[in-house]
Design a protein around this motif. Structure first.
Motif, PDB file in Angstrom:
ATOM      1  N   GLY A 181      -3.338  -3.459  -3.015  1.00 55.27           N
ATOM      2  CA  GLY A 181      -2.660  -2.207  -2.655  1.00 55.27           C
ATOM      3  C   GLY A 181      -2.250  -1.426  -3.894  1.00 55.27           C
ATOM      4  N   GLY A 182      -2.409  -0.107  -3.793  1.00 54.98           N
ATOM      5  CA  GLY A 182      -2.174   0.782  -4.935  1.00 54.98           C
ATOM      6  C   GLY A 182      -0.785   0.647  -5.536  1.00 54.98           C
ATOM      7  N   GLY A 206       0.827  -1.211   0.000  1.00 54.05           N
ATOM      8  CA  GLY A 206       0.000   0.000   0.000  1.00 54.05           C
ATOM      9  C   GLY A 206       0.854   1.252   0.000  1.00 54.05           C
ATOM     10  N   THR A 252       2.655  -0.471  -9.961  1.00 56.25           N
ATOM     11  CA  THR A 252       3.979  -0.235 -10.543  1.00 56.25           C
ATOM     12  C   THR A 252       4.435  -1.514 -11.264  1.00 56.25           C
ATOM     13  OG1 THR A 252       4.553   1.378  -8.870  1.00 56.25           O
ATOM     14  CG2 THR A 252       6.395   0.258  -9.927  1.00 56.25           C
TER      15      THR A 252
HETATM   16  P1  AMP Z   1      -3.232   2.007  -0.744  1.00 50.80           P
HETATM   17  O1  AMP Z   1      -2.573   2.174   0.602  1.00 50.80           O
HETATM   18  O2  AMP Z   1      -3.515   0.615  -1.107  1.00 50.80           O
HETATM   19  O3  AMP Z   1      -4.394   2.935  -0.940  1.00 50.80           O
HETATM   20  O4  AMP Z   1      -2.119   2.458  -1.814  1.00 50.80           O
HETATM   21  C1  AMP Z   1      -1.735   3.768  -1.953  1.00 50.80           C
HETATM   22  C2  AMP Z   1      -0.435   3.812  -2.670  1.00 50.80           C
HETATM   23  O5  AMP Z   1      -0.600   3.387  -4.020  1.00 50.80           O
HETATM   24  C3  AMP Z   1       0.133   5.204  -2.709  1.00 50.80           C
HETATM   25  O6  AMP Z   1       1.511   5.179  -2.410  1.00 50.80           O
HETATM   26  C4  AMP Z   1      -0.096   5.584  -4.153  1.00 50.80           C
HETATM   27  O7  AMP Z   1       0.860   6.533  -4.576  1.00 50.80           O
HETATM   28  C5  AMP Z   1       0.085   4.270  -4.866  1.00 50.80           C
HETATM   29  N1  AMP Z   1      -0.491   4.286  -6.216  1.00 50.80           N
HETATM   30  C6  AMP Z   1      -1.727   4.642  -6.564  1.00 50.80           C
HETATM   31  N2  AMP Z   1      -1.872   4.585  -7.917  1.00 50.80           N
HETATM   32  C7  AMP Z   1      -0.677   4.166  -8.410  1.00 50.80           C
HETATM   33  C8  AMP Z   1      -0.172   3.912  -9.741  1.00 50.80           C
HETATM   34  N3  AMP Z   1      -0.915   4.075 -10.810  1.00 50.80           N
HETATM   35  N4  AMP Z   1       1.116   3.495  -9.854  1.00 50.80           N
HETATM   36  C9  AMP Z   1       1.888   3.320  -8.763  1.00 50.80           C
HETATM   37  N5  AMP Z   1       1.481   3.570  -7.516  1.00 50.80           N
HETATM   38  C10 AMP Z   1       0.216   3.980  -7.323  1.00 50.80           C
END
Ligand code: AMP
Length: 616
Positions: A338-339, A212, A343
């Motif tokens: 997780g976001g 995340g 990548t």
């Molecule tokens: P989460 O905690 O699961 O909400 O993940 C959030 C994280 O995912 C943050 O660090 C964001 O910058 C990252 N994130 C969101 N979209 C992307 C993307 N398209 N590519 C890489 N990282 C991302």
């Protein structure tokens, strides 16, 4: 199997009630439901906005507070009043946080060994208070979107959360006005959202890789007939997308000469870096301007600087795999949560480690909440093919010595259900064990209903009490009971399937329950007598054998005492007097215990040297 009736006045469930699934995240939180028409899980959002609600709270001057996107804007401008990552503080003392206290821009108070508190001006907030504020905001937003009251929820927590942290999450829910019906593990929720566990027959091993914004965790779990078991979990509560952003910031700082205070420049570059990172997930070069200076980074440069960070997650994966005792090839699916798993290099390196393509077909930001919504729907009684709310109408157990019923799964156990217990032999060299499965509430098996019986044969010769026979009951979501017996020292195993319902009508069940209640007193007395008799008979048999073999040479006095005590015990057995039997057993035990222990020791050491115990 019986369906349980659910009643809100007693706090239990009502059919068809809307129960939401909540992912209470470190960085972002969100709510999901099963869409009433499409019957699919969906994340709740206002038109044209994101489903993600930043887990950030800002306390304003006049005592007002805002949560979510609005609060996030104050992270840079008013850090002392803006709380983020409260989840990391859940159930922790100041000491638990170690060096990481420095990463919080707000005041975390050392409450002398007690759980930490956060100080904002002259007010103190516990992590439970803070989480409840986020949950309250989620509840309000959900009610606004759904145009109905939301009072029941399933909330997810990391698999590694301990009891205190789970309890804290539950309390936060309660404070927010939510009845938390279940706390489920995030990897379990993710697996549900990917559709695993929905197929009742499925037996799968899954790795859930969750990277995340600020945390990383990897869980290895098995799903067997709808039961999720976390085999191992590993991770780093201070590793995530933020580190990738910082890597870009440092890269730019090393490439350029920016004027101004270094810390301020870093803060300003951070948001640009996150933008760059996201952009590079789908493009080859990112360019922008910072105070009229051109900054850029290519995908290749980005991948080079983040490789060591991703390596750390791979080490965690290796540790989790080792702890699970599984080989890479035994993992059926690797699912991405997780976001930061957007990548491409992350996916590539994780695929490379597990030696298989990762499964990234579900929105990684929403997957956990979607799984929680599925679980919520099951609890609401809407998902009929997952019978998680079904219960066993009568207790299920085994026959033990003297015809007693040993209950493994009590009546009203939710299914799917699992239970196991170890038994042993009562005769030296005993090579088989009868496993008889019964259903009912009475203490004696003769008053219950036999469902199945089989023999576990081929137990290698060992002294009585030495074999370890583990009998396990597994009721899958179809209500089919699988009984397995395994001798753990030799690995000999046998299993049998018992069909559901057992042709019992509701009236049968009612009658059996009534019977058990009416006979409870009689049963207890009878059970106690049978137990006393069994123990006495076993003791007599062992002592008898000992005297016959006379291996270590008893003194005349010992022999005499033993023989008198045995006669007295035999007499008490004929009289069927429980108290007398117990007294006489105790007396004989006191005399014969030293011999019994001696013979056991000799038997074990001889059997270890490969000699047959039958000689004794
Ligand atoms: P989460 O905690 O699961 O909400 O993940 C959030 C994280 O995912 C943050 O660090 C964001 O910058 C990252 N994130 C969101 N979209 C992307 C993307 N398209 N590519 C890489 N990282 C991302």
């Amino acid at each position: 199997m019986a369906k349980i009736a659910i009643n809100i006045t007693t706090g239990s469930l009502q059919q068809n009630e809307m129960i939401v699934g909540i992912d209470l995240g470190t960085t972002n939180s969100l709510v999901a439901i099963i869409h009433p028409e499409s019957k699919k899980p969906v994340a709740l959002k206002e038109h044209n906005s994101s489903s993600l609600v930043p887990s950030v709270i800002h306390f304003g001057n006049a005592g007002d507070l805002v949560v979510g996107n609005e609060a996030k804007q104050y992270l840079v401008s008013d850090p002392a009043h803006t709380i983020f990552s409260a989840k990391r503080l859940m159930g922790k003392t100041y000491k638990d946080l170690g060096d990481h206290t420095a990463s919080f821009a707000y005041k975390v108070i050392d409450d002398e060994g007690s759980l930490v508190k956060v100080q904002v001006d002259d007010k103190f907030y516990s992590p439970v208070d803070l989480s409840s504020l986020i949950l309250k905001e989620l509840k309000t937003q959900a009610e606004h979107i759904l145009k109905t009251t939301v009072s029941k929820a399933v909330i997810t927590v990391p698999a590694y959360f301990n009891d205190a942290q789970r309890q804290a999450t539950r309390d936060a829910g309660r404070l927010a006005g939510l009845d938390v019906l279940r706390i489920i593990n995030e990897p379990t929720a993710a697996s549900l959202a990917y559709g695993f566990g929905i197929d009742k027959e499925e037996v799968k091993t899954i790795a859930v890789y969750d990277l995340g914004g600020g945390t990383f965790d990897i869980s290895i779990l098995t799903i067997n007939s709808g039961i999720f078991e976390v085999l191992s979990t590993n991770g780093d509560t201070f590793l995530g997308g933020d580190d990738l952003d910082m890597a870009i910031v440092n890269f730019w700082m090393s490439q350029n000469n920016f004027s101004g205070n270094e810390n301020e420049v870093k803060q300003q570059l951070r948001l640009k870096a996150e933008e760059a990172k996201k952009y590079l997930s789908g493009n080859d070069i990112f360019t922008a301007e910072h105070n009229n200076q051109k900054i850029s980074i290519t995908k290749t440069e980005f991948e080079e600087i983040i490789q060591p960070i991703i390596e750390k997650t791979i080490s965690c994966c290796a540790n989790a795999l080792k702890d699970s005792g599984l080989a890479k090839k035994e993992i059926d699916e690797v699912i991405m949560v997780g976001g930061s798993t957007r990548t491409p290099l992350v996916k590539q390196m994780v695929s490379g480690f597990f030696g298989k393509q990762v499964n990234d077909t579900v929105n990684p930001d929403e997957v956990v909440a979607l799984g929680a919504a599925i679980q919520a729907d099951i609890l609401a009684g809407n998902t009929k093919d997952l019978l998680l709310l079904d219960i066993t109408p009568l207790s299920l157990g085994l026959e033990t010595m003297g015809g007693l019923m040993d209950v493994l799964l009590p009546r009203n156990s939710k299914i799917p259900a699992k239970a196991a217990r170890q038994y042993t032999t009562y005769k030296d060299g005993q090579s088989g064990m009868k496993i008889a499965v019964y259903q009912g509430e009475r203490d004696m098996v003769q008053d219950n209903r036999q469902l199945a019986a089989f023999n576990l044969s081929g137990i290698p010769a060992m002294p009585a009490g030495l074999p370890k026979v583990e009998v396990s009951f597994l009721i899958n979501t179809d209500g089919i009971l699988v009984v397995k017996a395994k001798e753990l020292r030799s690995g000999i195993e046998q299993a049998i399937q018992v069909k559901p319902q057992y042709e019992l009508t509701d009236e049968d069940v009612e009658k059996m329950l009534l019977d058990s209640m009416q006979n409870a007193e009689k049963d207890i007395a009878h059970r106690a007598l049978v137990e006393a008799k069994t123990e006495a008979e076993q003791l007599l048999e062992t002592t008898e054998k000992f005297i016959q073999k006379n291996i270590t040479g008893l003194t005349a006095q010992e022999l005499n005492e033993t023989s008198l005590a045995m006669q007295a015990l035999q007499l008490s057995l004929q009289m069927e007097d429980k108290n007398l039997i117990q007294t006489k057993t105790e007396e004989l035990n006191n005399i014969s215990r030293p011999y019994a222990e001696r013979i056991m020791d000799t038997a074990i050491s001889k059997s270890m040297r490969g000699e047959s115990v039958n000689k004794f």
